[in-house]
Design an enzyme around this catalytic site. Structure first.
Site, mmCIF file in Angstrom:
data_model
loop_
_atom_site.group_PDB
_atom_site.id
_atom_site.type_symbol
_atom_site.label_atom_id
_atom_site.label_comp_id
_atom_site.label_asym_id
_atom_site.label_seq_id
_atom_site.Cartn_x
_atom_site.Cartn_y
_atom_site.Cartn_z
ATOM 1 N N ARG A 1 -3.831 6.491 0.713
ATOM 2 C CA ARG A 1 -4.281 7.940 1.082
ATOM 3 C C ARG A 1 -2.996 8.554 2.443
ATOM 4 O O ARG A 1 -3.685 9.532 2.301
ATOM 5 C CB ARG A 1 -6.067 7.614 1.444
ATOM 6 C CG ARG A 1 -6.918 7.439 0.726
ATOM 7 C CD ARG A 1 -7.980 6.167 1.601
ATOM 8 N NE ARG A 1 -7.522 5.252 2.292
ATOM 9 C CZ ARG A 1 -8.644 4.414 2.686
ATOM 10 N NH1 ARG A 1 -9.636 4.457 3.067
ATOM 11 N NH2 ARG A 1 -8.282 3.280 3.163
ATOM 12 N N ARG B 1 -7.085 11.241 -6.201
ATOM 13 C CA ARG B 1 -8.653 11.390 -5.789
ATOM 14 C C ARG B 1 -9.596 12.053 -5.295
ATOM 15 O O ARG B 1 -10.912 11.921 -5.029
ATOM 16 C CB ARG B 1 -8.245 9.338 -4.669
ATOM 17 C CG ARG B 1 -7.703 9.058 -4.511
ATOM 18 C CD ARG B 1 -8.579 7.205 -5.066
ATOM 19 N NE ARG B 1 -9.825 6.929 -4.113
ATOM 20 C CZ ARG B 1 -11.096 7.052 -3.554
ATOM 21 N NH1 ARG B 1 -11.348 8.070 -4.604
ATOM 22 N NH2 ARG B 1 -11.513 6.621 -2.610
ATOM 23 N N TYR C 1 -14.207 -12.242 -0.029
ATOM 24 C CA TYR C 1 -15.294 -11.371 -0.630
ATOM 25 C C TYR C 1 -16.351 -10.933 -1.205
ATOM 26 O O TYR C 1 -17.438 -10.619 -0.656
ATOM 27 C CB TYR C 1 -14.209 -10.362 -1.108
ATOM 28 C CG TYR C 1 -13.029 -9.512 -0.352
ATOM 29 C CD1 TYR C 1 -13.618 -8.786 0.463
ATOM 30 C CD2 TYR C 1 -12.175 -10.222 0.166
ATOM 31 C CE1 TYR C 1 -13.115 -7.741 1.203
ATOM 32 C CE2 TYR C 1 -10.835 -8.780 0.758
ATOM 33 C CZ TYR C 1 -11.515 -7.565 1.364
ATOM 34 O OH TYR C 1 -10.683 -7.621 1.626
ATOM 35 N N ASP D 1 -6.455 -2.959 -7.048
ATOM 36 C CA ASP D 1 -6.681 -3.665 -6.268
ATOM 37 C C ASP D 1 -7.089 -5.932 -6.800
ATOM 38 O O ASP D 1 -7.713 -5.835 -7.597
ATOM 39 C CB ASP D 1 -7.851 -3.344 -6.209
ATOM 40 C CG ASP D 1 -8.543 -3.359 -4.404
ATOM 41 O OD1 ASP D 1 -7.669 -2.361 -3.400
ATOM 42 O OD2 ASP D 1 -8.858 -4.372 -4.140
ATOM 43 N N ARG E 1 0.977 -1.268 -0.168
ATOM 44 C CA ARG E 1 -0.016 -0.044 -0.156
ATOM 45 C C ARG E 1 0.967 0.940 0.168
ATOM 46 O O ARG E 1 0.528 2.389 0.781
ATOM 47 C CB ARG E 1 -0.948 -0.087 1.738
ATOM 48 C CG ARG E 1 -2.272 -0.721 1.055
ATOM 49 C CD ARG E 1 -3.181 -0.351 -0.014
ATOM 50 N NE ARG E 1 -4.397 -1.204 0.118
ATOM 51 C CZ ARG E 1 -5.443 -1.841 0.910
ATOM 52 N NH1 ARG E 1 -5.338 -1.050 1.517
ATOM 53 N NH2 ARG E 1 -6.305 -2.469 0.381
HETATM 54 O O1 CP3 Z 1 0.345 0.572 -3.613
HETATM 55 C C1 CP3 Z 1 0.159 -0.582 -3.459
HETATM 56 O O2 CP3 Z 1 0.269 -2.076 -2.442
HETATM 57 C C2 CP3 Z 1 -0.953 -1.464 -4.928
HETATM 58 C C3 CP3 Z 1 -2.141 -1.119 -4.593
HETATM 59 C C4 CP3 Z 1 -3.005 -1.714 -3.587
HETATM 60 C C5 CP3 Z 1 -4.105 -1.740 -3.094
HETATM 61 N N1 CP3 Z 1 -4.914 -2.780 -2.851
HETATM 62 C C6 CP3 Z 1 -4.944 -0.857 -3.545
HETATM 63 C C7 CP3 Z 1 -5.591 -0.263 -2.595
HETATM 64 C C8 CP3 Z 1 -2.757 -3.380 -3.421
HETATM 65 C C9 CP3 Z 1 -2.138 -4.218 -3.851
HETATM 66 C C10 CP3 Z 1 -4.155 -3.753 -2.980
HETATM 67 C C11 CP3 Z 1 -4.189 -4.964 -2.478
HETATM 68 C C12 CP3 Z 1 -5.812 -5.235 -1.650
HETATM 69 N N2 CP3 Z 1 -7.262 -4.770 -1.954
HETATM 70 C C13 CP3 Z 1 -5.695 -6.626 -0.269
HETATM 71 C C14 CP3 Z 1 -4.471 -7.015 -0.045
HETATM 72 C C15 CP3 Z 1 -3.777 -6.764 0.594
HETATM 73 C C16 CP3 Z 1 -3.810 -6.271 1.872
HETATM 74 O O3 CP3 Z 1 -4.759 -4.770 2.205
HETATM 75 O O4 CP3 Z 1 -4.467 -7.084 2.501
HETATM 76 C C17 CP3 Z 1 -7.274 -6.376 0.186
HETATM 77 C C18 CP3 Z 1 -7.658 -7.038 0.969
HETATM 78 C C19 CP3 Z 1 -7.860 -5.357 -0.814
HETATM 79 C C20 CP3 Z 1 -9.124 -4.991 -0.886
HETATM 80 C C21 CP3 Z 1 -9.364 -3.752 -0.287
HETATM 81 N N3 CP3 Z 1 -9.313 -2.276 -1.706
HETATM 82 C C22 CP3 Z 1 -9.808 -2.892 0.604
HETATM 83 C C23 CP3 Z 1 -10.224 -4.135 2.048
HETATM 84 C C24 CP3 Z 1 -9.606 -1.795 0.943
HETATM 85 C C25 CP3 Z 1 -10.251 -0.531 1.976
HETATM 86 C C26 CP3 Z 1 -9.618 -0.528 2.442
HETATM 87 C C27 CP3 Z 1 -8.745 1.196 2.563
HETATM 88 O O5 CP3 Z 1 -7.710 1.091 3.048
HETATM 89 O O6 CP3 Z 1 -9.761 1.698 1.831
HETATM 90 C C28 CP3 Z 1 -9.294 -1.753 -0.238
HETATM 91 C C29 CP3 Z 1 -9.369 -0.089 -1.376
HETATM 92 C C30 CP3 Z 1 -7.460 -0.081 -1.678
HETATM 93 N N4 CP3 Z 1 -7.020 -0.426 -2.587
HETATM 94 C C31 CP3 Z 1 -6.887 1.256 -1.679
HETATM 95 C C32 CP3 Z 1 -6.669 1.233 -2.335
HETATM 96 C C33 CP3 Z 1 -5.295 2.834 -2.602
HETATM 97 C C34 CP3 Z 1 -8.330 2.231 -0.469
HETATM 98 C C35 CP3 Z 1 -8.950 3.418 -1.605
HETATM 99 C C36 CP3 Z 1 -9.222 4.493 -1.819
HETATM 100 O O7 CP3 Z 1 -8.442 5.414 -2.197
HETATM 101 O O8 CP3 Z 1 -10.173 5.407 -0.951
#
Ligand code: CP3
Length: 356
Positions: A43, A52, A164, A88, A39
């Site tokens: 944000r 965003r 999910y 994602d 990540r």
């Molecule tokens: O920079 C990076 O790591 C690359 C991008 C990336 C994202 N999601 C962007 C993202 C990666 C590798 C992921 C993987 C992901 N997504 C996982 C596996 C990693 C982990 O955290 O266990 C999972 C479970 C998800 C599912 C997911 N997507 C969740 C649970 C959420 C919400 C949580 C949150 O932080 O809001 C997302 C949204 C998400 N994916 C965001 C980002 C940057 C936030 C969205 C936003 O901009 O509001």
């Protein structure tokens, strides 16, 4: 001009093949311990929040140019040893037509969760080359611009994606997931086979597009007992990874997996992820020293004073003991409120402290 090297991992061009990150994936000695952060584009970063403000999360994922830009901006701002393509794990579920949404503040949601066998059988496999082509385009654009560090492609593992699909979002106890798993094993196995097939072709296409390494995220596998993991999840992760390690190094990641690191390793991967709930040296013993390890700082440590961050990072480096094959990372993703200067401090500190 870059020269393509033959042999295993032959997709990698000479300079990136010699990068600290790729060498560590192969357990070769490196001048410093490579570090990147799950990540790392997110944000907590003002540049990301500015993007965003203009578009939704899904719009950003679908916009290959913007996604490439976010990927590159984060990697360069932090000075990390690898970039990860901005996408994602849940994008693979979108073409299944289950109503994938990212609700502000609430995280991901599936409007029509898939719980009964009839709905599982109605799910249609789709052509990942076509429906996820925007991800491959983002990878191509990133690789064309970002020549200094390798690019990691990724996917969710079948179990984590199924959780999910079935729960309709994040979950505390995974009751619906386990109910299907225990109650209708045939339907469960069909769903997992469908997901494994989609993930496998998606990962191969990411390598075709230029991804230099692959991470498989099985973020929630740790909710399973090791016995259930081996029976209901692991074979499908192995299927999802079929033929991938032969083409690019694979990092296999999960959280709360301290009791099943050996099982995760058996399911596949050149490097195994460990979270902060186990000391790194003990995790590496459980995995076996014939695999690399990625981890394992508690993401919340980044909210502490820099002296505390340094101490915690040093402890991890000491436990790795200079053994080739350690990739420094957090035990899970960076949290949204994390101070950016602390993230940069960690990257610089790991580089300095591990330099040899
Ligand atoms: O920079 C990076 O790591 C690359 C991008 C990336 C994202 N999601 C962007 C993202 C990666 C590798 C992921 C993987 C992901 N997504 C996982 C596996 C990693 C982990 O955290 O266990 C999972 C479970 C998800 C599912 C997911 N997507 C969740 C649970 C959420 C919400 C949580 C949150 O932080 O809001 C997302 C949204 C998400 N994916 C965001 C980002 C940057 C936030 C969205 C936003 O901009 O509001």
């Amino acid at each position: 001009m870059l020269k393509v090297v033959s042999g295993s991992h032959s997709q990698i061009h000479t300079p990136l093949r010699e990068s600290a990150f790729i060498k560590a994936c192969r357990r070769e000695p490196t001048p410093h311990t490579p570090i990147w952060l799950m990540r790392q584009a997110g944000r907590y970063m003002p540049e990301y929040r500015a993007v965003r403000d203009r578009m939704s999360f899904l719009e950003l994922c679908h916009d290959s140019e913007q996604a490439a830009d976010v990927t590159i901006t984060a990697a360069r701002a932090l000075g990390v040893d690898a970039a990860i393509i901005f996408a994602d794990i849940l994008l693979v579920l979108e073409p299944l037509g289950v109503g994938l949404e990212f609700v502000k503040g609430d995280g991901p949601s599936i409007r029509e969760p898939v719980r009964d066998p009839a709905r599982i059988d109605a799910l249609q496999p789709y052509d990942t080359a076509d429906r996820l082509s925007y991800v491959y385009e983002a990878i191509r654009l990133t690789r064309a611009e970002l020549t200094e560090v390798p690019l990691i492609g990724f996917a969710g593992a079948p179990f984590t994606l199924a959780s999910y699909l079935i729960e309709g979002g994040g979950s505390r106890n995974y009751v619906a997931t386990k109910q299907l798993m225990y109650g209708n094993e045939a339907a469960w196995q069909r769903l997992m086979e469908l997901l494994a097939g989609l993930i496998n072709s998606y990962l191969h296409s990411q390598i075709d597009a230029g991804a230099n390494a692959i991470q498989l995220f099985d973020s929630w596998a740790g909710c399973l007992s090791p016995t259930d993991y081996a029976r209901f999840a692991a074979p499908h992760s192995t299927a999802a990874l079929r033929g991938i390690s032969e083409r690019a190094p694979v990092i296999h990641f999960g959280t709360a997996t301290s009791g099943m690191l050996g099982d995760i390793r058996s399911a596949g991967g050149d490097v195994i992820g460990a979270d902060w709930r186990i000391p790194l040296d003990r995790a590496w013993e459980a995995i076996g020293h014939d695999r690399g390890i990625q981890g394992n700082l508690d993401p919340v440590t980044l909210f502490a004073p820099t002296e505390t961050i340094a101490q915690a990072a040093d402890d991890i480096l000491e436990r790795a003991a200079g053994r080739p094959g350690h990739i420094f990372n957090l035990g899970h993703g960076i949290l949204p409120q994390t101070p950016v200067d602390h993230v940069k401090f960690l990257v610089d500190h790991v580089h300095e402290k591990s330099s040899r």
